[in-house]
Write a protein that holds these residues in place. Sequence first.
Motif, PDB file in Angstrom:
ATOM      1  N   PHE A   1       7.600  44.368 -33.332  1.00 17.15           N
ATOM      2  CA  PHE A   1       6.985  45.347 -34.208  1.00 17.15           C
ATOM      3  C   PHE A   1       8.015  46.451 -34.453  1.00 17.15           C
ATOM      4  O   PHE A   1       9.009  46.559 -33.722  1.00 17.15           O
ATOM      5  CB  PHE A   1       5.736  45.944 -33.545  1.00 17.15           C
ATOM      6  N   ARG A   2       7.779  47.276 -35.467  1.00 11.53           N
ATOM      7  CA  ARG A   2       8.701  48.374 -35.718  1.00 11.53           C
ATOM      8  C   ARG A   2       7.943  49.586 -36.255  1.00 11.53           C
ATOM      9  O   ARG A   2       6.874  49.448 -36.835  1.00 11.53           O
ATOM     10  CB  ARG A   2       9.791  47.958 -36.705  1.00 11.53           C
ATOM     11  N   GLN A   3       8.539  50.742 -36.032  1.00  9.90           N
ATOM     12  CA  GLN A   3       7.947  51.977 -36.533  1.00  9.90           C
ATOM     13  C   GLN A   3       9.045  52.882 -37.057  1.00  9.90           C
ATOM     14  O   GLN A   3       9.947  53.269 -36.304  1.00  9.90           O
ATOM     15  CB  GLN A   3       7.146  52.696 -35.449  1.00  9.90           C
ATOM     16  N   ALA A   4       8.967  53.178 -38.342  1.00 12.98           N
ATOM     17  CA  ALA A   4       9.917  54.077 -38.981  1.00 12.98           C
ATOM     18  C   ALA A   4       9.390  55.508 -38.882  1.00 12.98           C
ATOM     19  O   ALA A   4       8.180  55.714 -38.748  1.00 12.98           O
ATOM     20  CB  ALA A   4      10.120  53.679 -40.433  1.00 12.98           C
ATOM     21  N   PRO A   5      10.262  56.489 -38.965  1.00 11.47           N
ATOM     22  CA  PRO A   5       9.819  57.885 -38.883  1.00 11.47           C
ATOM     23  C   PRO A   5       8.774  58.203 -39.942  1.00 11.47           C
ATOM     24  O   PRO A   5       8.953  57.883 -41.117  1.00 11.47           O
ATOM     25  CB  PRO A   5      11.110  58.669 -39.125  1.00 11.47           C
ATOM     26  N   GLY A   6       7.669  58.791 -39.510  1.00 11.23           N
ATOM     27  CA  GLY A   6       6.625  59.181 -40.430  1.00 11.23           C
ATOM     28  C   GLY A   6       5.739  58.058 -40.912  1.00 11.23           C
ATOM     29  O   GLY A   6       4.877  58.269 -41.772  1.00 11.23           O
ATOM     30  N   LYS A   7       5.946  56.865 -40.377  1.00 11.09           N
ATOM     31  CA  LYS A   7       5.152  55.713 -40.805  1.00 11.09           C
ATOM     32  C   LYS A   7       4.419  55.098 -39.616  1.00 11.09           C
ATOM     33  O   LYS A   7       4.782  55.321 -38.460  1.00 11.09           O
ATOM     34  CB  LYS A   7       6.044  54.670 -41.476  1.00 11.09           C
ATOM     35  N   GLU A   8       3.402  54.311 -39.937  1.00  8.38           N
ATOM     36  CA  GLU A   8       2.672  53.610 -38.890  1.00  8.38           C
ATOM     37  C   GLU A   8       3.489  52.408 -38.390  1.00  8.38           C
ATOM     38  O   GLU A   8       4.318  51.860 -39.113  1.00  8.38           O
ATOM     39  CB  GLU A   8       1.319  53.130 -39.420  1.00  8.38           C
ATOM     40  N   ARG A   9       3.213  52.031 -37.169  1.00 10.31           N
ATOM     41  CA  ARG A   9       3.846  50.842 -36.633  1.00 10.31           C
ATOM     42  C   ARG A   9       3.391  49.621 -37.403  1.00 10.31           C
ATOM     43  O   ARG A   9       2.228  49.518 -37.783  1.00 10.31           O
ATOM     44  CB  ARG A   9       3.500  50.693 -35.148  1.00 10.31           C
ATOM     45  N   GLU A  10       4.304  48.699 -37.646  1.00 14.57           N
ATOM     46  CA  GLU A  10       3.961  47.499 -38.393  1.00 14.57           C
ATOM     47  C   GLU A  10       4.510  46.259 -37.691  1.00 14.57           C
ATOM     48  O   GLU A  10       5.486  46.323 -36.947  1.00 14.57           O
ATOM     49  CB  GLU A  10       4.528  47.553 -39.816  1.00 14.57           C
ATOM     50  N   GLU A  11       3.841  45.153 -37.967  1.00 12.47           N
ATOM     51  CA  GLU A  11       4.276  43.891 -37.392  1.00 12.47           C
ATOM     52  C   GLU A  11       5.508  43.387 -38.139  1.00 12.47           C
ATOM     53  O   GLU A  11       5.689  43.670 -39.319  1.00 12.47           O
ATOM     54  CB  GLU A  11       3.133  42.868 -37.462  1.00 12.47           C
ATOM     55  N   VAL A  12       6.356  42.661 -37.442  1.00 13.51           N
ATOM     56  CA  VAL A  12       7.568  42.105 -38.034  1.00 13.51           C
ATOM     57  C   VAL A  12       7.562  40.585 -37.925  1.00 13.51           C
ATOM     58  O   VAL A  12       7.704  39.882 -38.926  1.00 13.51           O
ATOM     59  CB  VAL A  12       8.830  42.671 -37.358  1.00 13.51           C
ATOM     60  N   ALA A  13       7.439  40.067 -36.715  1.00 19.07           N
ATOM     61  CA  ALA A  13       7.484  38.623 -36.507  1.00 19.07           C
ATOM     62  C   ALA A  13       6.825  38.299 -35.178  1.00 19.07           C
ATOM     63  O   ALA A  13       6.807  39.129 -34.267  1.00 19.07           O
ATOM     64  CB  ALA A  13       8.920  38.116 -36.516  1.00 19.07           C
ATOM     65  N   ALA A  14       6.292  37.084 -35.076  1.00 17.23           N
ATOM     66  CA  ALA A  14       5.637  36.646 -33.853  1.00 17.23           C
ATOM     67  C   ALA A  14       5.916  35.173 -33.627  1.00 17.23           C
ATOM     68  O   ALA A  14       6.158  34.417 -34.576  1.00 17.23           O
ATOM     69  CB  ALA A  14       4.133  36.908 -33.938  1.00 17.23           C
ATOM     70  N   ILE A  15       5.846  34.782 -32.355  1.00 20.31           N
ATOM     71  CA  ILE A  15       6.076  33.390 -31.981  1.00 20.31           C
ATOM     72  C   ILE A  15       5.207  33.063 -30.788  1.00 20.31           C
ATOM     73  O   ILE A  15       5.001  33.912 -29.908  1.00 20.31           O
ATOM     74  CB  ILE A  15       7.576  33.160 -31.667  1.00 20.31           C
ATOM     75  N   ASN A  16       4.678  31.831 -30.746  1.00 14.41           N
ATOM     76  CA  ASN A  16       3.906  31.450 -29.567  1.00 14.41           C
ATOM     77  C   ASN A  16       4.686  30.454 -28.724  1.00 14.41           C
ATOM     78  O   ASN A  16       5.808  30.065 -29.071  1.00 14.41           O
ATOM     79  CB  ASN A  16       2.509  30.949 -29.959  1.00 14.41           C
ATOM     80  N   SER A  17       4.105  30.023 -27.634  1.00  7.45           N
ATOM     81  CA  SER A  17       4.830  29.173 -26.693  1.00  7.45           C
ATOM     82  C   SER A  17       5.157  27.811 -27.275  1.00  7.45           C
ATOM     83  O   SER A  17       6.048  27.116 -26.783  1.00  7.45           O
ATOM     84  CB  SER A  17       4.026  29.011 -25.403  1.00  7.45           C
ATOM     85  N   ASN A  18       4.441  27.418 -28.347  1.00  3.08           N
ATOM     86  CA  ASN A  18       4.732  26.150 -29.021  1.00  3.08           C
ATOM     87  C   ASN A  18       5.794  26.286 -30.100  1.00  3.08           C
ATOM     88  O   ASN A  18       6.117  25.308 -30.769  1.00  3.08           O
ATOM     89  CB  ASN A  18       3.454  25.587 -29.640  1.00  3.08           C
ATOM     90  N   GLY A  19       6.289  27.501 -30.282  1.00  2.55           N
ATOM     91  CA  GLY A  19       7.332  27.722 -31.274  1.00  2.55           C
ATOM     92  C   GLY A  19       6.830  28.006 -32.671  1.00  2.55           C
ATOM     93  O   GLY A  19       7.632  28.077 -33.620  1.00  2.55           O
TER      94      GLY A  19
END
Length: 127
Positions: free
Chosen positions: A36-54
């Motif tokens: 996840f990432r959060q820029a100054p003055g902005k809400e945190r946002e999702e970027v990428a995700a992965i599970n155990s199966n890839g």
Amino acid sequence: VQLVETGGGSVQSGGSLRLSCAVSGFTYSNNYMGWFRQAPGKEREEVAAINSNGITIYKDSVRGRFTISQDHGKNTLYLQMNNLKPEDTAMYYCAADFVAQVGGTSGGFYYTQPLYWGQGTQVNITS
């Protein structure tokens, strides 16, 4: 559970960085790990995700430029970031143990609140 991110820094637009997240005390499951990432003055946002199966999920704005991967043997989660843009500037956080599903708003994906978070690593992209 401990998540420790490394690899942040400052690069010029068009450059690359690879973030790493060292994971300890966590039992891999069907749930997701991600960035996840959060820029100054902005809400945190999702970027990428992965599970155990890839299975991977990406926010639209990073798909094709970022690649999430994991090495269970090294207990490490990675985020390879290429063709970086100034709008990618943010604090990047590793997170673990959440459910994720495609179809979120603003080109993102749905996710439940992760149980575990790292302390973050700063990424600065200069134009």
